[in-house]
Design a protein around this motif. Structure first.
Motif, PDB file in Angstrom:
ATOM      1  N   PHE A  28      -6.504  17.653  24.165  1.00 17.12           N
ATOM      2  CA  PHE A  28      -6.795  17.449  22.828  1.00 17.12           C
ATOM      3  C   PHE A  28      -6.871  16.171  22.816  1.00 17.12           C
ATOM      4  CE2 PHE A  28      -2.968  17.908  19.062  1.00 17.12           C
ATOM      5  CZ  PHE A  28      -3.616  17.052  18.494  1.00 17.12           C
ATOM      6  N   ARG A  29      -7.501  15.403  22.377  1.00 16.13           N
ATOM      7  CA  ARG A  29      -7.869  14.248  22.043  1.00 16.13           C
ATOM      8  C   ARG A  29      -8.287  13.977  20.109  1.00 16.13           C
ATOM      9  NH1 ARG A  29      -6.829  12.072  27.056  1.00 16.13           N
ATOM     10  NH2 ARG A  29      -7.825  13.359  28.446  1.00 16.13           N
ATOM     11  N   TRP A  30      -7.666  12.472  20.153  1.00 15.38           N
ATOM     12  CA  TRP A  30      -7.525  12.594  18.551  1.00 15.38           C
ATOM     13  C   TRP A  30      -9.111  12.313  18.095  1.00 15.38           C
ATOM     14  CZ3 TRP A  30      -3.767  13.387  15.753  1.00 15.38           C
ATOM     15  CH2 TRP A  30      -2.421  13.316  16.848  1.00 15.38           C
ATOM     16  N   THR A  31     -10.149  11.378  19.264  1.00 10.48           N
ATOM     17  CA  THR A  31     -11.418  10.155  18.491  1.00 10.48           C
ATOM     18  C   THR A  31     -11.819  11.812  17.401  1.00 10.48           C
ATOM     19  OG1 THR A  31     -12.216  11.454  20.771  1.00 10.48           O
ATOM     20  CG2 THR A  31     -11.805   9.024  20.103  1.00 10.48           C
ATOM     21  N   TRP A  32     -12.950  11.137  16.966  1.00  9.49           N
ATOM     22  CA  TRP A  32     -13.474  12.480  16.422  1.00  9.49           C
ATOM     23  C   TRP A  32     -14.228  13.215  16.969  1.00  9.49           C
ATOM     24  CZ3 TRP A  32     -14.444  14.035  11.162  1.00  9.49           C
ATOM     25  CH2 TRP A  32     -15.532  14.627  10.953  1.00  9.49           C
ATOM     26  N   SER A  33     -14.588  12.734  17.786  1.00 10.97           N
ATOM     27  CA  SER A  33     -15.735  13.194  18.913  1.00 10.97           C
ATOM     28  C   SER A  33     -14.974  14.575  19.394  1.00 10.97           C
ATOM     29  CB  SER A  33     -16.520  12.970  19.973  1.00 10.97           C
ATOM     30  OG  SER A  33     -15.371  11.763  20.653  1.00 10.97           O
ATOM     31  N   GLN A  34     -13.323  14.409  19.529  1.00  6.11           N
ATOM     32  CA  GLN A  34     -12.276  14.866  20.514  1.00  6.11           C
ATOM     33  C   GLN A  34     -13.305  14.808  22.217  1.00  6.11           C
ATOM     34  OE1 GLN A  34     -11.001  18.347  18.956  1.00  6.11           O
ATOM     35  NE2 GLN A  34     -12.608  17.847  17.169  1.00  6.11           N
ATOM     36  N   GLN A  35     -13.685  13.570  22.813  1.00  3.32           N
ATOM     37  CA  GLN A  35     -14.083  13.675  23.910  1.00  3.32           C
ATOM     38  C   GLN A  35     -13.002  13.121  24.545  1.00  3.32           C
ATOM     39  OE1 GLN A  35     -18.488  13.125  24.026  1.00  3.32           O
ATOM     40  NE2 GLN A  35     -18.669  15.535  22.836  1.00  3.32           N
ATOM     41  N   ASP A  36     -13.192  12.013  24.138  1.00  2.00           N
ATOM     42  CA  ASP A  36     -12.049  10.714  24.929  1.00  2.00           C
ATOM     43  C   ASP A  36     -11.269  10.150  23.912  1.00  2.00           C
ATOM     44  OD1 ASP A  36     -13.757   9.312  23.210  1.00  2.00           O
ATOM     45  OD2 ASP A  36     -15.239   8.458  24.520  1.00  2.00           O
ATOM     46  N   GLY A  37     -10.440   9.103  24.610  1.00  2.00           N
ATOM     47  CA  GLY A  37      -9.708   8.667  23.708  1.00  2.00           C
ATOM     48  C   GLY A  37      -8.071   8.835  24.081  1.00  2.00           C
ATOM     49  N   PRO A  38      -6.875   8.198  24.009  1.00  2.58           N
ATOM     50  CA  PRO A  38      -5.912   8.638  23.699  1.00  2.58           C
ATOM     51  C   PRO A  38      -5.560  10.590  23.484  1.00  2.58           C
ATOM     52  CG  PRO A  38      -5.957   7.124  21.882  1.00  2.58           C
ATOM     53  CD  PRO A  38      -6.773   7.574  22.858  1.00  2.58           C
ATOM     54  N   GLY A  39      -4.377  11.334  24.156  1.00  2.30           N
ATOM     55  CA  GLY A  39      -4.365  12.461  24.045  1.00  2.30           C
ATOM     56  C   GLY A  39      -2.492  12.874  23.354  1.00  2.30           C
ATOM     57  N   PRO A  40      -2.697  14.064  23.437  1.00  2.00           N
ATOM     58  CA  PRO A  40      -1.099  13.982  23.182  1.00  2.00           C
ATOM     59  C   PRO A  40      -0.087  13.150  23.114  1.00  2.00           C
ATOM     60  CG  PRO A  40      -1.504  15.941  24.696  1.00  2.00           C
ATOM     61  CD  PRO A  40      -2.704  15.143  24.696  1.00  2.00           C
ATOM     62  N   GLU A  41       0.137  12.277  24.375  1.00  2.00           N
ATOM     63  CA  GLU A  41       1.130  11.088  24.540  1.00  2.00           C
ATOM     64  C   GLU A  41       1.832  10.309  23.499  1.00  2.00           C
ATOM     65  OE1 GLU A  41      -2.819   9.855  25.950  1.00  2.00           O
ATOM     66  OE2 GLU A  41      -1.548  11.799  25.913  1.00  2.00           O
ATOM     67  N   VAL A  42       1.132  10.797  21.864  1.00  2.00           N
ATOM     68  CA  VAL A  42       0.927   9.663  21.794  1.00  2.00           C
ATOM     69  C   VAL A  42       1.979  10.091  20.233  1.00  2.00           C
ATOM     70  CG1 VAL A  42      -0.465   8.738  19.350  1.00  2.00           C
ATOM     71  CG2 VAL A  42      -1.405   8.388  21.407  1.00  2.00           C
ATOM     72  N   LEU A  43       2.376  11.852  20.247  1.00  2.00           N
ATOM     73  CA  LEU A  43       3.515  12.127  20.671  1.00  2.00           C
ATOM     74  C   LEU A  43       4.346  12.523  20.698  1.00  2.00           C
ATOM     75  CD1 LEU A  43       1.378  15.362  19.372  1.00  2.00           C
ATOM     76  CD2 LEU A  43       1.737  14.004  17.961  1.00  2.00           C
ATOM     77  N   GLY A  44       4.558  11.630  21.934  1.00  2.00           N
ATOM     78  CA  GLY A  44       5.344  11.201  22.582  1.00  2.00           C
ATOM     79  C   GLY A  44       6.160  12.752  22.998  1.00  2.00           C
ATOM     80  N   ASP A  45       7.372  13.053  23.303  1.00  2.00           N
ATOM     81  CA  ASP A  45       7.744  13.767  24.447  1.00  2.00           C
ATOM     82  C   ASP A  45       7.947  15.277  23.518  1.00  2.00           C
ATOM     83  OD1 ASP A  45       9.257  15.420  26.080  1.00  2.00           O
ATOM     84  OD2 ASP A  45      10.677  14.625  26.628  1.00  2.00           O
ATOM     85  N   LEU A  46       7.614  16.420  23.484  1.00  2.00           N
ATOM     86  CA  LEU A  46       7.961  16.775  22.395  1.00  2.00           C
ATOM     87  C   LEU A  46       8.922  18.912  23.572  1.00  2.00           C
ATOM     88  CD1 LEU A  46       3.833  17.685  21.606  1.00  2.00           C
ATOM     89  CD2 LEU A  46       5.884  16.620  20.493  1.00  2.00           C
ATOM     90  N   THR A  47       9.505  18.043  24.315  1.00  2.00           N
ATOM     91  CA  THR A  47       9.761  19.324  25.131  1.00  2.00           C
ATOM     92  C   THR A  47      10.995  19.677  23.934  1.00  2.00           C
ATOM     93  OG1 THR A  47       9.578  17.797  27.309  1.00  2.00           O
ATOM     94  CG2 THR A  47      11.686  20.172  27.014  1.00  2.00           C
ATOM     95  N   GLY A  48      11.304  20.793  23.567  1.00  2.00           N
ATOM     96  CA  GLY A  48      12.306  21.212  22.267  1.00  2.00           C
ATOM     97  C   GLY A  48      12.085  21.166  21.389  1.00  2.00           C
ATOM     98  N   LYS A  49      10.901  20.603  20.642  1.00  2.00           N
ATOM     99  CA  LYS A  49      11.471  19.798  19.604  1.00  2.00           C
ATOM    100  C   LYS A  49      10.086  20.705  18.897  1.00  2.00           C
ATOM    101  CE  LYS A  49      12.336  15.847  20.889  1.00  2.00           C
ATOM    102  NZ  LYS A  49      11.942  13.939  20.795  1.00  2.00           N
ATOM    103  N   THR A  50      10.704  20.602  17.309  1.00  2.00           N
ATOM    104  CA  THR A  50       9.510  21.341  16.310  1.00  2.00           C
ATOM    105  C   THR A  50       8.623  20.143  15.667  1.00  2.00           C
ATOM    106  OG1 THR A  50      12.181  22.180  15.522  1.00  2.00           O
ATOM    107  CG2 THR A  50      10.393  22.379  14.172  1.00  2.00           C
ATOM    108  N   LEU A  51       8.063  20.644  15.364  1.00  2.00           N
ATOM    109  CA  LEU A  51       6.843  20.390  15.319  1.00  2.00           C
ATOM    110  C   LEU A  51       5.843  20.946  13.975  1.00  2.00           C
ATOM    111  CD1 LEU A  51       6.697  19.950  18.485  1.00  2.00           C
ATOM    112  CD2 LEU A  51       4.815  19.172  17.598  1.00  2.00           C
ATOM    113  N   ALA A  52       5.083  19.593  13.306  1.00  2.00           N
ATOM    114  CA  ALA A  52       4.167  20.894  12.517  1.00  2.00           C
ATOM    115  C   ALA A  52       2.781  20.381  12.203  1.00  2.00           C
ATOM    116  CB  ALA A  52       4.509  21.187  11.286  1.00  2.00           C
ATOM    117  N   ASP A  53       1.764  20.789  12.852  1.00  2.00           N
ATOM    118  CA  ASP A  53       0.621  20.776  12.578  1.00  2.00           C
ATOM    119  C   ASP A  53       0.014  20.657  10.856  1.00  2.00           C
ATOM    120  OD1 ASP A  53      -2.557  20.418  12.876  1.00  2.00           O
ATOM    121  OD2 ASP A  53      -2.755  21.098  14.043  1.00  2.00           O
ATOM    122  N   LEU A  54      -0.823  19.756  10.205  1.00  2.00           N
ATOM    123  CA  LEU A  54      -0.337  19.752   9.146  1.00  2.00           C
ATOM    124  C   LEU A  54      -2.205  19.873   8.986  1.00  2.00           C
ATOM    125  CD1 LEU A  54       1.612  17.123   7.938  1.00  2.00           C
ATOM    126  CD2 LEU A  54       1.916  19.323   8.030  1.00  2.00           C
ATOM    127  N   GLY A  55      -2.359  21.795   7.770  1.00  2.00           N
ATOM    128  CA  GLY A  55      -4.135  21.467   8.198  1.00  2.00           C
ATOM    129  C   GLY A  55      -4.571  21.692   9.494  1.00  2.00           C
TER     130      GLY A  55
END
Length: 231
Positions: A28-55
């Motif tokens: 999972f990469r945030w860049t337009w190319s989705q090939q490099d750059g930061p990944g899911p760590e930007v979201l923080g620790d997701l263990t047990g959390k409730t998330l939504a992917d918008l679109g």
């Protein structure tokens, strides 16, 4: 071109890949190319959390997080019937950790106040929904201390600079039958996003430009994070 507002303008998007690739992505990469750059760590620790992917589209990013980051639940929300159907065919077996939701993002957040710890949009609904509607709706959907993260274009794919105010651009699309149509996309400068977020009650706003990758349609990504604190 005929202006069409139906969500089925996404009917053709991702269809070829969905027919041949049913795997859960391994990154999972945030860049337009989705090939490099930061990944899911930007979201923080997701263990047990409730998330939504918008679109969420075909829910590939949501599926990756559901499999690899142990959230309590992640809702993959998309208004397009075609995208929802493809996501169901790909990842329905990941329920109940992954829940596929066919709904307008703004309406969904409004009827689920305080339901989420983390909301994110990967070139998704934040790009294609009036930000004067979707950002306040995100504030509504987050719990106090919740986080909103989104990647968006730092400039148009043509290279034209982002807008200095809340102005949408028309982009080409196709109806399910293949007729030409248009839809809206918001490509805004960093300070415009920051102002919209502040007005909706977000704090700790941070934005970073991620370099473009290789390719003829590469683009610089603007990655934005913000925290919601109830007033």
């Amino acid at each position: 071109m005929t202006r069409v507002t139906t969500a089925d303008l996404w009917h053709h998007y991702g269809r070829t890949r969905a027919e041949r690739d049913h795997a859960v992505p391994d990154s999972f990469r945030w860049t337009w190319s989705q090939q490099d750059g930061p990944g899911p760590e930007v979201l923080g620790d997701l263990t047990g959390k409730t998330l939504a992917d918008l679109g969420a589209g075909t829910a590939r990013h949501a599926a990756y997080l559901a499999v690899h980051h142990a959230p309590g639940r992640i809702d993959a929300v998309d208004a397009s019937p075609a995208q929802y159907d493809m996501a169901t065919g790909l990842y329905a077996d990941l329920a109940p950790r992954l829940r596929l939701v066919h709904a307008d993002v703004v309406a969904h957040l409004r009827v689920n106040p305080g339901a989420y710890d983390v909301l994110y949009s990967h070139f998704g609904a934040v790009d294609f929904t009036d930000p004067r509607e979707v950002i306040p709706a995100a504030a509504c959907g987050l719990r106090p201390g919740g986080r909103l993260v989104f990647s968006t274009l730092a400039h148009y794919l043509s290279g034209k600079p982002a807008q200095p105010d809340v102005t949408a651009a028309e982009v080409e699309a196709k109806t399910p039958g293949g007729e030409s149509a248009t839809m809206y996309r918001w490509v805004l400068q960093e300070h415009v996003w920051a102002k919209l977020l502040e007005q909706a009650g977000f704090t700790g706003i941070r934005a970073a430009e991620l370099p473009a990758g290789d390719g003829p349609r590469s683009a610089v990504t603007l990655l934005v994070t913000a925290e919601f604190t109830a007033s």
